[in-house]
Structures are given as C-alpha cells and as structure tokens.
Design a protein around this motif. Structure first.
Motif, mmCIF file in Angstrom:
data_model
loop_
_atom_site.group_PDB
_atom_site.id
_atom_site.type_symbol
_atom_site.label_atom_id
_atom_site.label_comp_id
_atom_site.label_asym_id
_atom_site.label_seq_id
_atom_site.Cartn_x
_atom_site.Cartn_y
_atom_site.Cartn_z
ATOM 1 N N GLU A 74 -5.889 9.125 -0.940
ATOM 2 C CA GLU A 74 -7.209 8.685 -0.497
ATOM 3 C C GLU A 74 -7.189 7.274 0.103
ATOM 4 O O GLU A 74 -7.815 7.016 1.126
ATOM 5 C CB GLU A 74 -8.160 8.726 -1.686
ATOM 6 C CG GLU A 74 -9.574 9.057 -1.250
ATOM 7 C CD GLU A 74 -10.474 9.150 -2.453
ATOM 8 O OE1 GLU A 74 -10.137 9.921 -3.374
ATOM 9 O OE2 GLU A 74 -11.492 8.432 -2.466
ATOM 10 N N ARG A 75 -6.437 6.389 -0.545
ATOM 11 C CA ARG A 75 -6.409 5.009 -0.029
ATOM 12 C C ARG A 75 -5.819 4.963 1.376
ATOM 13 O O ARG A 75 -6.215 4.161 2.199
ATOM 14 C CB ARG A 75 -5.569 4.116 -0.954
ATOM 15 C CG ARG A 75 -6.366 3.564 -2.114
ATOM 16 C CD ARG A 75 -5.503 2.738 -3.024
ATOM 17 N NE ARG A 75 -5.069 1.492 -2.427
ATOM 18 C CZ ARG A 75 -4.057 0.752 -2.894
ATOM 19 N NH1 ARG A 75 -3.385 1.158 -3.951
ATOM 20 N NH2 ARG A 75 -3.725 -0.376 -2.308
ATOM 21 N N CYS B 188 1.010 4.060 -2.924
ATOM 22 C CA CYS B 188 0.571 5.441 -2.667
ATOM 23 C C CYS B 188 1.723 6.443 -2.649
ATOM 24 O O CYS B 188 1.528 7.601 -3.018
ATOM 25 C CB CYS B 188 -0.171 5.522 -1.336
ATOM 26 S SG CYS B 188 -1.691 4.593 -1.350
ATOM 27 N N LEU C 292 0.843 -1.197 0.000
ATOM 28 C CA LEU C 292 0.000 0.000 0.000
ATOM 29 C C LEU C 292 0.885 1.256 0.000
ATOM 30 O O LEU C 292 0.622 2.224 -0.721
ATOM 31 C CB LEU C 292 -0.911 -0.010 1.241
ATOM 32 C CG LEU C 292 -1.778 1.221 1.421
ATOM 33 C CD1 LEU C 292 -2.884 1.267 0.374
ATOM 34 C CD2 LEU C 292 -2.395 1.259 2.820
ATOM 35 N N GLN D 117 -8.492 6.206 3.759
ATOM 36 C CA GLN D 117 -9.508 5.162 3.998
ATOM 37 C C GLN D 117 -8.984 4.117 4.965
ATOM 38 O O GLN D 117 -9.666 3.712 5.905
ATOM 39 C CB GLN D 117 -9.873 4.466 2.686
ATOM 40 C CG GLN D 117 -10.821 5.268 1.832
ATOM 41 C CD GLN D 117 -10.855 4.744 0.404
ATOM 42 O OE1 GLN D 117 -10.195 3.752 0.078
ATOM 43 N NE2 GLN D 117 -11.596 5.412 -0.441
ATOM 44 N N THR D 118 -7.749 3.685 4.731
ATOM 45 C CA THR D 118 -7.168 2.652 5.603
ATOM 46 C C THR D 118 -7.142 3.144 7.035
ATOM 47 O O THR D 118 -7.500 2.428 7.967
ATOM 48 C CB THR D 118 -5.709 2.366 5.179
ATOM 49 O OG1 THR D 118 -5.666 2.292 3.798
ATOM 50 C CG2 THR D 118 -5.166 1.121 5.803
#
Ligand code: MSP
Length: 662
Positions: free
Chosen positions: A512-513, A316, A312, A516-517
C-alpha cells in the motif's frame, strides 16, 4: 586480480539525500566484497562522503549552521542507510577528516615542489552550480552544458595541475592495461576524450569565493578544487602519504576496483590517473563505470519528486529482495529503469516462484514422505548425472561472471540450476515414487533437490545474506562454504529439515505504501504500475500456482465440496491459437447450451487446434469467467499432467454434450 582485494565506491555528496543510485553502487561493491570474503580472500571495502564545496557551504549557511556542523549531521543518513542495507564496508572516509585533509595538502605541496602545479591567470565562463569553468564552445545556448544554469565570465589567478604532461602516459597505460577501463563502451568514451588535446587542470578556487575547502598549503588565499580533494580519498583512507605511506597502503594499492557511475568517468579516468602518475603511483586495476537508473521511465530528480528512497523499498520489500532486484534487473554497466511493477514481476518470478517454490517443494515433500530428515543419495541415473554436471558448470560460470562484476549474468547462471531443480522434480515425479513405495529412489531424488537448494543458498549469500542464511538454516547448514558448492553432496543425511515458513512469500499486489507513493508522485506511472502488476500477478497465479504435490494424502474434501464443482461432458466445435499466448488455445465447446462455451486452455504444447475439433471432453462448467491474456474463458478443460500436459480427459462418444459428469 591480485590476492589483496580493495574496492571503493564514489564518496557521495553529503548534501544529497541517499537514493537508489547511491545504494546501487554500494550494494554492488558489497556483493563482490562478500563473495571474496566467502572465498577466504582478504577483501577491503571503502566508501564515504564528499564534504567540501560551494553547495555544502551554501546549504549550511541557509540552515544557519557552520559547514562542519552541517556535514557532521548530513553524513549520517548515508551511514544509516548502509547499516540497513547490510553493507559490510571496512572504512567510511569523510573528506573533512584530518587523516584526509593533511595528506591532500602534503600531495599538493609535493606536486607544487616538483613543478607539476603552477599559478596562472584563468579566464572563462564559470558555472556556480557545477563549480567549474567552461570554454565558449562548451556552452549550450550560452549556459552551463551540464546544469543548464547561467554562467558568469570570471578572470582570476588560480593554480593548475600539469595534466597535459601526463596525457601520453595515460594513453599508453590504457593500451597496456586492457582491463583498466570497463565496460568496453566506457573505455571507448575515454579514448574519444583522449583523442582531443588534453589541457591542464585548474585545481584551486579563491577562498573568498569558496571558503569551504582544503587550504592550498603554499597559498592561504586558495582552497583546492573539490575533485582534487575528493579523488585522493581512495589513497588517504588506506594510509597514503607522499612522504611515506603505511604498510596497509603498500599492500592494498593499486585498488582492485573503483566503482563509479558513468557521469564521473572522466574525473576518475583522466584527472585521477594523471594525478597518480604525477605522485608516482599507479592507477587502480580497474575502473568500472556503471549506468544510471531512471524511475518509472523518468530521469530521477528532486524537482520531479521521483527520487526513490531506499528505506521505503527496504520497509516494503525487505532488504534481500531490494539487493537482489538491483543486481539482477540490469547488466552492470548499462542503464535501466526502476519500476515497481518490474520489481514485483522479478520478485514473484525469480524469488517466490523459482527459488521459493523449489525450497518449499523439496522441504515439504521430504517432510511428508521421508519423515523430514535429509535422505541418503542413491545411485546416479543419467538425469542425476546431468544435474550434477550442471551444478559444477554453474559454479564455474557464476564465479567467472561475478568476479568480472557481471552480477546479473552470474545470477542468471545460478537460476539455470534453480530452474533445473524444479524441472527435475517435475520429471522425476516424487509423488509417483511415493505412491509406488519406491522409497530409495524417492529419497535420492529429494536429496538432490535439497542439495540444489543448498548450492543456491551458498551462491546467493553475497546478494541476499539473510535469505541465504535462512535457507541454509532450513537445510541444517550454517557454513555457506563455496568450496562445497560445486557438487550435489554436501548435506548431512539424517539431519532434520522442517520446511517452516516460505522463504519468499508471493506478492499479490504492490504494498500500500508503494501504491500511495506512486499515486502522489507520479500519478500516470502509478496507474500503469498498478495495472501491470495486477495483470502479472493474475497471470502468474494462473500459470504457476504454488503447488503442493504432497497433497495426495491430505487434505480430504467432503462429498458436498465435490458436488460444488459442476463437471459436464462437451464436444469441441472449434479451436484456434490464442492471439497473445503461445501456450494457450481458444476453444468453443458445445455443452448443450444455446451457444458453445468459449474456453481458453493451456494445451498448445500438446495439441494443434485441428487435432481437437470433434473431441469429447470434460469441463468445469460453473467457474466464474476469467480473462486469460485478453480472452474470456467460461470454464476449464480437464486434462492430465502437471506442468506438462499429458492428455485430455475424454468421455465415451455416446455421452451427449451437457451430460453431467460425476
Ligand atoms: N562526490 C562525487 C563523487 C566523488 S568520488 C571521488 C559524486 N557524488 S554523487 O553523490 O553526486 O554521486 C555519487 C554516485 O551516484 C555517482 O557514481 C553517480 O553516478 C551515482 N548516481 C547518481 N544518480 C544515479 C542514478 N540515477 N542511477 C545510478 N547511479 C546514480 O559524484
């Protein structure tokens, strides 16, 4: 450190999903390996997976697979992650490979024949989760001191390694080899352990209880204890055999470094060293135990659900930024916290602002004013001499620190040069040289700035291999040769150096990811991280805009654009220090309105508050109010200067507060 350089990481438990802790050690090993290779040394790097043990057996059974099928599948995520992190290991050992299991058996046989392994009855509290026995006094509230899980009383025959026999030799070894255990705090820990009596080590498990392990060659009812198996990987991978090792082993052993986390210090320092003594081998030159990362202030754990997936982060933030952050953020050896807001701050400050800005400024000014080609050097001034001397010093410090695995200190040294490059631009004012037509000096100044970028690319290469290459390519060099990093004279004059895209674009907010996480996993931390990140981004945007000093010529704005800005004369009514920022002052300025305007200005380095009262100044009156470090500012004070304030824009005393300035 001898000429042959051999470094290892722990072999990771195959049951685990690879996480940031695994990535950390492996990146560290990769950085130092790349550095040695970059310096022309023969560096060899081993990593791998630890594939035996009760937990592996249980997990395989739960999946309805044989343990071998299970590990054949589960070692792959590690290899995939190393590919994505661009880890350049030479070998990946799996402890279920024949090259390993057969040598472990030969080593067991040798120690048994020599009388260093013996059978005895063992009684004690057994922790299934830790796969080990504890004594009564080890237990905490009657439970396993490591996992907190219940223990059971077991009595069984087992095989023991005569570890106690070699304890004195280990004590002497540590005394005679001051660099063996690092950092110093870890050495103290081991010395503390060795102050107590060292017992023998139980190195077997009955096969009926643990069927997934390497069979003891002299008793088929038993398999060997995971650590006895796992530790030997460092030797078996490079061709160790008790009855005659390969040439490769003779060349590479003892290893230069074993990198391990602090939790596996005793197994490596005490168990492994005594095993090696018994086998007639020397321990590594250095066992370096690093600290642990917490995540957003919490211990990383599967049950909390905060395990950081390196994929991740790579998706990112990009692989280079991830490698940089992990190596830069905490001193290798200490513990540290991983937070996304810290990531963003570090990224923006070091990579986007300091280095990215230096590269962007240097390249775009060269393009605008010097035709986009590397200019010639001119005669050195005192300031140039200082920059040259700093460059030589930085290389030396960087090398010394990095070769002792002080990754963050080495990077900090490099950043003194990067920041000095930015300051050199501010001090030399190339825009003024351009305006005055002093092309020779302008060329010399820009050349030195480009040279600082070149040195940065070379030294950054082990940490950020892609960005270093990209920066090198912008400067027209593909060979990031350390031999040329000690001086600011390595570019080819006349070489075209178009600026291209920014190296490290500024991050305005957390991807954004990531948001969210954070929200799903750690809601509180998410809120805090987002808040902190936003505040920092705002602050940086205000403090260090990516200035384009070449904009003297373009772009032009229309008169209409100019009239959109409402400039007004004002009189300073009061001034005081900002409560939260040394750089800022809080002013009240009368501009003919009912109340004076509250204006926060970054002029504290030039003016004391008492110097300002009564001054006739100019402000931008129609800016949207903004909070600067917690204080609302209702306009902007005009002043001269770049980063350093030279003076205020003032008006004649006869101009009344509120008079329009045009
Ligand atoms: N298989 C054993 C090692 C055998 S070496 C002969 C093992 N494996 S592990 O997968 O559990 O851990 C591997 C490494 O990851 C250890 O060095 C451990 O310290 C490290 N880390 C695990 N969590 C960590 C953090 N949160 N932070 C930093 N490193 C961490 O132990």
């Amino acid at each position: 450190m001898s000429e042959s350089f051999y470094i290892t990481t722990p072999i990771y438990y195959v049951n685990d999903v690879p996480h940031i802790g695994h990535a950390y050690t492996t990146i560290a090993a990769d950085v130092i390996t790349r550095w040695h290779r970059q310096n022309g040394r023969d560096a060899y790097f081993l990593t791998g997976t630890d594939e035996h043990g009760q937990k592996v057996h249980e997990a395989a059974t739960a999946r309805g697979l044989s343990p071998q099928q299970h590990v054949d599948e589960l070692h792959q995520p590690f290899q995939k992650l190393w590919e994505r992190l661009q880890i350049t290991h030479d070998d990946f050992i799996r402890t279920t490979e024949k090259r390993h299991t057969s040598v472990v058996q030969a080593a067991l046989q040798k120690l048994f024949d020599a009388g260093d392994i013996y059978a005895a009855d063992y009684e004690g509290w057994y922790s299934k989760s830790e796969e080990r026995f504890w004594t009564e006094k080890d237990l905490v509230d009657g439970k396993c001191p490591m996992s907190g899980n219940p223990v059971e009383w077991l009595k069984e025959k087992n095989y023991f390694f005569k570890m106690a026999k070699y304890a004195d030799k280990l004590r002497e070894w540590i005394a005679d080899n001051p660099d063996f255990l690092q950092p110093q705090s870890r050495k103290n820990e081991v010395l503390g352990y060795l102050k107590k009596e060292v017992g023998d080590l139980c190195i077997s498990r009955p096969k009926n209880r643990l069927p997934w392990g390497i069979e003891i060659p002299f008793d088929a009812e038993f398999v060997t204890y995971v650590w006895f198996d796992a530790l030997l990987n460092y030797c078996t991978a490079i061709g160790y055999h008790p009855d005659g090792s390969t040439e490769q082993f003779a060349e590479k052993w003892p290893a230069s470094y074993h990198l391990v986390g602090k939790d596996i210090l005793t197994t490596h320092s005490v168990y492994f060293s005594t095993m090696l003594f018994a086998l007639g081998q020397r321990p590594a030159q250095c066992l370096y135990a690093h600290g642990w990362w917490t995540i957003e202030g919490q211990k990383m754990s599967k049950s909390v659900g905060n395990v950081v997936d390196p994929h991740l982060l790579i998706d990112c933030y990009g692989v280079d930024a991830v490698r940089y952050f992990l190596m830069r953020e905490i001193p290798f050896g200490g513990d540290g916290d991983f937070s996304h807001s810290a990531f963003m701050t570090r990224y923006n400050a070091d990579l986007a602002n300091d280095l990215g800005n230096l590269a962007h400024r240097s390249l775009s000014m060269t393009e605008k004013w010097l035709g986009g080609a590397v200019p010639a050097l001119d005669a050195n001034t005192q300031r140039d001499d200082a920059l040259n001397a700093l460059c030589a010093d930085v290389l030396q410090t960087f090398r010394t620190e990095l070769e002792q695995l002080h990754f963050s200190v080495a990077l900090e040294a490099l950043w003194t040069l990067v920041r000095a490059g930015n300051k050199y631009i501010d001090d030399e004012e190339p825009w003024a040289l351009n305006r005055n037509g002093d092309t020779e000096r302008l060329g010399g100044v820009m050349r030195r700035c480009l040279e600082v970028c070149r040195v940065a690319a070379i030294l950054l290469a082990p940490f950020c291999p892609n960005k270093a290459k990209e920066l090198g390519a912008k400067l027209g060099i593909d060979d990031l040769d350390v031999a040329t990093a000690g001086s600011l004279d390595g570019l080819n004059a006349g070489q075209a150096v178009p600026p291209g895209e920014p190296l490290f674009p500024r991050m305005q907010e957390l991807p954004e990811r990531i948001q969210q996480t954070l929200q799903t996993l750690i809601p509180d931390a998410a809120k805090q991280a987002a808040k902190k990140a936003e505040a920092k981004a705002k602050k940086h945007a205000k403090e260090a805009p990516v200035a384009d000093e070449t904009q003297e010529e373009t772009p032009r704005i229309s008169i209409d654009d100019f009239f959109k800005v409402e400039l007004k004369a004002g009189k300073v009514v009061s001034a005081e220090a900002h409560p939260n920022a040394d750089r800022l002052l809080v002013l009240k300025i009368d501009i003919g309105e009912a109340e004076p305007r509250n204006i926060v200005a970054g002029i504290a380095s030039k003016y004391a508050p008492e110097d300002l009262v009564g001054k006739q100044v100019v402000i931008v009156a129609n800016l949207k109010p903004a909070k600067l470090r917690g204080v609302v500012s209702e306009g902007m004070l005009l002043a001269c200067g770049g980063k350093a304030i030279e003076g205020l824009v003032t008006v004649d005393p006869e101009c009344a507060p509120g008079a329009v300035v045009r």
